[in-house]
Enzyme design. Sequence first.
Site, PDB file in Angstrom:
ATOM      1  N   SER A   3       0.825  -1.211   0.000  1.00 15.81           N
ATOM      2  CA  SER A   3       0.000   0.000   0.000  1.00 15.81           C
ATOM      3  C   SER A   3       0.855   1.256   0.000  1.00 15.81           C
ATOM      4  O   SER A   3       1.959   1.273   0.557  1.00 15.81           O
ATOM      5  CB  SER A   3      -0.864  -0.011   1.268  1.00 15.81           C
ATOM      6  OG  SER A   3      -1.463   1.245   1.462  1.00 15.81           O
ATOM      7  N   TYR A  43      -1.687   0.039  10.217  1.00 18.87           N
ATOM      8  CA  TYR A  43      -1.998  -0.589   8.937  1.00 18.87           C
ATOM      9  C   TYR A  43      -0.807  -0.477   7.979  1.00 18.87           C
ATOM     10  O   TYR A  43      -0.316  -1.471   7.428  1.00 18.87           O
ATOM     11  CB  TYR A  43      -3.252   0.050   8.307  1.00 18.87           C
ATOM     12  CG  TYR A  43      -3.419  -0.348   6.872  1.00 18.87           C
ATOM     13  CD1 TYR A  43      -3.797  -1.647   6.534  1.00 18.87           C
ATOM     14  CD2 TYR A  43      -3.153   0.559   5.837  1.00 18.87           C
ATOM     15  CE1 TYR A  43      -3.908  -2.028   5.207  1.00 18.87           C
ATOM     16  CE2 TYR A  43      -3.267   0.178   4.515  1.00 18.87           C
ATOM     17  CZ  TYR A  43      -3.645  -1.110   4.204  1.00 18.87           C
ATOM     18  OH  TYR A  43      -3.736  -1.493   2.897  1.00 18.87           O
ATOM     19  N   LYS A  45       1.953  -3.397   6.345  1.00 19.49           N
ATOM     20  CA  LYS A  45       2.238  -3.580   4.916  1.00 19.49           C
ATOM     21  C   LYS A  45       3.745  -3.479   4.641  1.00 19.49           C
ATOM     22  O   LYS A  45       4.298  -4.236   3.842  1.00 19.49           O
ATOM     23  CB  LYS A  45       1.456  -2.555   4.084  1.00 19.49           C
ATOM     24  CG  LYS A  45      -0.040  -2.828   4.049  1.00 19.49           C
ATOM     25  CD  LYS A  45      -0.317  -4.109   3.289  1.00 19.49           C
ATOM     26  CE  LYS A  45      -1.740  -4.583   3.380  1.00 19.49           C
ATOM     27  NZ  LYS A  45      -1.956  -5.875   2.704  1.00 19.49           N
TER      28      LYS A  45
END
Length: 319
Positions: free
Chosen positions: A119, A143, A147
């Site tokens: 991402s 988050y 990643k």
Amino acid sequence: MSILVTGGAGYIGSHVVRLLLERGDQVIVADDISSGVVGRIGQAELVQLDLSSTDAVASLNAAFEKYSVDAVIHLAARKQVGESVLRPEFYFEQNIGGMVNLLTAMQQSKVSKIVFSSSAATYGMPDVVAVSEDLICQPINPYGQTKLIGEWMVANASRAWGLKHASLRYFNVAGAGWPDLADTAVMNLVPIVFKALAENRQPAVFGDDYPTPDGSCVRDYVHVLDLAEAHLAALDYLEREDRQSSVFNVGTGVGSSVFEVLAEIRRVSGIDFETSIEPRRAGDPPRLCADVSRIKKELGWEAKRGLAEIIETAWAARS
Ligand code: UDP
């Protein structure tokens, strides 16, 4: 080829699955169906499992053997930034724990190719016009951290046991390749605006005082079908011996502001709505756009669809 797609029942995963099926690959979907929809996977085989569960390694090994899997496309993950801030342990357990199990099973079963769904959240708040993959990553939420760690995990596995890997850093994904594969979650700008319109509410603009041309945040919106095609290009790239890179931005290279997205939605929907200007949302970089030169040069991929097609297909597919 026989390809196992984790998260293949999700919005992006189901587009990848359909393209693989169309080109004649055998597809196995590993999905916990927590947010995925079984009806989206067509003729693909479903292995229902939570990658972070204790029996995941055994289930994956069984699937790898049963279907003679050649490669994995790993999309399964929790992906809500706000939730990741509130529940970091859950995000690490799911995204990192799940990946530990996946890579363990891949090593045991000698499945040596992976395309990993990363991402643009890995970059954090970059102060540049277009982010290139060489920029130092400073993710600002759990988050994005999961990643980035995922990228490190596949790189480590490459050094340790020869895993061939490509990580795709998605920018802002929207649109629909087929009406039945629409994004049903209301978590991102386009579906949020559609929901507001359906409920006769004014869509919110989070900040109109950013240092951007019209004051609203600028993002790189990429059509989900273009993104899905990038996965197939990455898979093919893993076959090549002359690979140079393993991390690729997937965007258009073109930035659109929130106001520009809203104008496009007005045009496509025919609804002349007003907006409500709200305070800035915490953690939003003013501008996040991809430098797409690497993926074009090395994978031969570039986005074919622009903002108009993104909004048109999303609108046509809305539920
Ligand atoms: N945004 C907005 N109103 C909304 C939802 C999002 O103005 O109701 C803005 C948000 O601040 C960001 C852009 O739209 O600048 C894209 O947000 P989204 O959550 O879709 O993706 P992000 O870029 O945060 O990953």
